[in-house]
Design a protein around this motif. Structure first.
Motif, PDB file in Angstrom:
ATOM      1  N   THR A  86      -1.750  25.643   0.249  1.00  0.00           N
ATOM      2  CA  THR A  86      -2.839  26.067   1.113  1.00  0.00           C
ATOM      3  C   THR A  86      -2.343  26.349   2.517  1.00  0.00           C
ATOM      4  O   THR A  86      -1.367  25.762   2.985  1.00  0.00           O
ATOM      5  N   ASP A  87      -3.061  27.235   3.208  1.00  0.00           N
ATOM      6  CA  ASP A  87      -2.692  27.524   4.580  1.00  0.00           C
ATOM      7  C   ASP A  87      -2.961  26.334   5.476  1.00  0.00           C
ATOM      8  O   ASP A  87      -2.319  26.177   6.518  1.00  0.00           O
ATOM      9  N   GLU A  88      -3.904  25.450   5.084  1.00  0.00           N
ATOM     10  CA  GLU A  88      -4.155  24.260   5.881  1.00  0.00           C
ATOM     11  C   GLU A  88      -2.911  23.376   5.930  1.00  0.00           C
ATOM     12  O   GLU A  88      -2.610  22.763   6.958  1.00  0.00           O
ATOM     13  N   TYR A  89      -2.198  23.292   4.816  1.00  0.00           N
ATOM     14  CA  TYR A  89      -0.963  22.521   4.778  1.00  0.00           C
ATOM     15  C   TYR A  89       0.055  23.096   5.763  1.00  0.00           C
ATOM     16  O   TYR A  89       0.726  22.353   6.487  1.00  0.00           O
ATOM     17  N   GLU A  90       0.159  24.414   5.791  1.00  0.00           N
ATOM     18  CA  GLU A  90       1.115  25.036   6.706  1.00  0.00           C
ATOM     19  C   GLU A  90       0.678  24.886   8.154  1.00  0.00           C
ATOM     20  O   GLU A  90       1.513  24.810   9.041  1.00  0.00           O
ATOM     21  N   ASN A  91      -0.627  24.814   8.377  1.00  0.00           N
ATOM     22  CA  ASN A  91      -1.110  24.629   9.746  1.00  0.00           C
ATOM     23  C   ASN A  91      -0.630  23.311  10.338  1.00  0.00           C
ATOM     24  O   ASN A  91      -0.347  23.227  11.539  1.00  0.00           O
ATOM     25  N   VAL A  92      -0.554  22.274   9.514  1.00  0.00           N
ATOM     26  CA  VAL A  92      -0.126  20.970  10.028  1.00  0.00           C
ATOM     27  C   VAL A  92       1.380  20.780   9.900  1.00  0.00           C
ATOM     28  O   VAL A  92       1.917  19.781  10.392  1.00  0.00           O
ATOM     29  N   LEU A  93       2.049  21.714   9.256  1.00  0.00           N
ATOM     30  CA  LEU A  93       3.502  21.622   9.098  1.00  0.00           C
ATOM     31  C   LEU A  93       4.246  22.422  10.153  1.00  0.00           C
ATOM     32  O   LEU A  93       5.218  21.952  10.750  1.00  0.00           O
ATOM     33  N   PHE A  94       3.805  23.647  10.418  1.00  0.00           N
ATOM     34  CA  PHE A  94       4.552  24.554  11.280  1.00  0.00           C
ATOM     35  C   PHE A  94       4.148  24.391  12.741  1.00  0.00           C
ATOM     36  O   PHE A  94       2.957  24.440  13.067  1.00  0.00           O
ATOM     37  N   PRO A  95       5.123  24.279  13.645  1.00  0.00           N
ATOM     38  CA  PRO A  95       4.823  24.188  15.078  1.00  0.00           C
ATOM     39  C   PRO A  95       4.294  25.517  15.619  1.00  0.00           C
ATOM     40  O   PRO A  95       4.764  26.584  15.235  1.00  0.00           O
ATOM     41  N   ARG A  96       3.353  25.423  16.511  1.00  0.00           N
ATOM     42  CA  ARG A  96       2.702  26.622  17.060  1.00  0.00           C
ATOM     43  C   ARG A  96       3.703  27.562  17.729  1.00  0.00           C
ATOM     44  O   ARG A  96       3.682  28.770  17.498  1.00  0.00           O
ATOM     45  N   GLU A  97       4.575  27.011  18.551  1.00  0.00           N
ATOM     46  CA  GLU A  97       5.512  27.872  19.284  1.00  0.00           C
ATOM     47  C   GLU A  97       6.525  28.518  18.354  1.00  0.00           C
ATOM     48  O   GLU A  97       6.984  29.635  18.603  1.00  0.00           O
ATOM     49  N   THR A  98       6.875  27.829  17.272  1.00  0.00           N
ATOM     50  CA  THR A  98       7.801  28.408  16.299  1.00  0.00           C
ATOM     51  C   THR A  98       7.164  29.598  15.597  1.00  0.00           C
ATOM     52  O   THR A  98       7.797  30.644  15.399  1.00  0.00           O
ATOM     53  N   VAL A  99       5.909  29.449  15.222  1.00  0.00           N
ATOM     54  CA  VAL A  99       5.181  30.554  14.588  1.00  0.00           C
ATOM     55  C   VAL A  99       5.040  31.717  15.550  1.00  0.00           C
ATOM     56  O   VAL A  99       5.249  32.879  15.203  1.00  0.00           O
ATOM     57  N   PRO A 160      -4.855  33.334  16.858  1.00  0.00           N
ATOM     58  CA  PRO A 160      -4.329  33.061  15.514  1.00  0.00           C
ATOM     59  C   PRO A 160      -3.312  31.928  15.468  1.00  0.00           C
ATOM     60  O   PRO A 160      -3.118  31.312  14.408  1.00  0.00           O
ATOM     61  N   PHE A 161      -2.655  31.650  16.601  1.00  0.00           N
ATOM     62  CA  PHE A 161      -1.638  30.595  16.623  1.00  0.00           C
ATOM     63  C   PHE A 161      -2.240  29.213  16.825  1.00  0.00           C
ATOM     64  O   PHE A 161      -1.560  28.202  16.598  1.00  0.00           O
ATOM     65  N   GLU A 162      -3.490  29.152  17.275  1.00  0.00           N
ATOM     66  CA  GLU A 162      -4.083  27.877  17.638  1.00  0.00           C
ATOM     67  C   GLU A 162      -4.219  26.933  16.454  1.00  0.00           C
ATOM     68  O   GLU A 162      -4.297  25.716  16.625  1.00  0.00           O
ATOM     69  N   ALA A 163      -4.262  27.486  15.232  1.00  0.00           N
ATOM     70  CA  ALA A 163      -4.427  26.627  14.046  1.00  0.00           C
ATOM     71  C   ALA A 163      -3.172  25.831  13.727  1.00  0.00           C
ATOM     72  O   ALA A 163      -3.235  24.827  13.015  1.00  0.00           O
TER      73      ALA A 163
END
Length: 203
Positions: A86-99, A160-163
């Motif tokens: 799920t994208d929710e999983y990636e939201n809590v895994l990936f750092p905002r600045e990295t994305v 879009p990055f805020e998540a």
């Protein structure tokens, strides 16, 4: 992924073909997608699998390989029971600045980036899922033209990055090749709490 093939087979009409209308109806009724979500998912599936853009035959569905089925599962939420898909999983895994840096660098290096190009990079270089990649791409492609540019990034802004609010440890280990190609790579890792010594050891 075989359950995905069987689900697609179940959407075939009396002519033994899958139409956009049938897949759209199935996603709305059986996957609880909104009309807009289903429309985007259907467009993405047909763009990849349909030779004429209108129908997908039984023979095509029967011949789909595992990677194709996994991609369709991501796009159509047919694997939502697995939280790691799920994208929710990636939201809590990936750092905002990295994305943010991934998207900025990718778009800067191309005049236009299509959805297929974006998702391929997101999956193969960044380590994300196709579904989350399409969701992020669509957040910038607000007019659904099929590509994004630096103009789109400037118009949409940071929303879009805020998540994304992950810690980034798994991302750092899994994407060394991507970071090798970026300028100021030490600063990227430092911003995420990594010591430069760790970076050089991993490289």
């Amino acid at each position: 992924p075989e359950h995905v093939r069987q689900a697609l087979m179940g959407f075939l009409d009396e002519s033994d073909v899958l139409t956009k209308e049938m897949l759209h109806r199935g996603l709305v009724e059986h996957r609880d997608m909104s009309d807009d979500e289903a429309e985007r998912a259907v467009d993405d599936v047909f763009r990849r699998l349909s030779s004429d853009g209108n129908v997908i035959g039984r023979d095509v569905i029967s011949a789909l390989e595992e990677d194709d089925l996994k991609l369709i599962a991501d796009l159509t939420t047919m694997d939502d029971d697995d939280v790691a898909n799920t994208d929710e999983y990636e939201n809590v895994l990936f750092p905002r600045e990295t994305v943010r840096m991934f998207v900025d660098e990718l778009v800067k290096s191309h005049e236009k980036v299509t959805s297929e190009e974006f998702v391929e990079k997101w999956v193969n270089e960044f380590g994300g899922s196709a579904r989350a990649g399409f969701k992020l791409f669509n957040a910038f492609d607000v007019t659904a033209k099929g590509y994004i540019s630096q103009y789109d990034l400037s118009q949409v802004g940071d929303e879009p990055f805020e998540a994304f609010n992950g810690g980034g440890k798994e991302v750092d280990r899994g994407n060394i090749e991507f970071f090798k190609e970026m300028e100021d790579v030490e600063e990227v890792f430092a911003a995420e709490g990594k010591e430069e010594e760790t970076l050089h050891e991993e490289l």
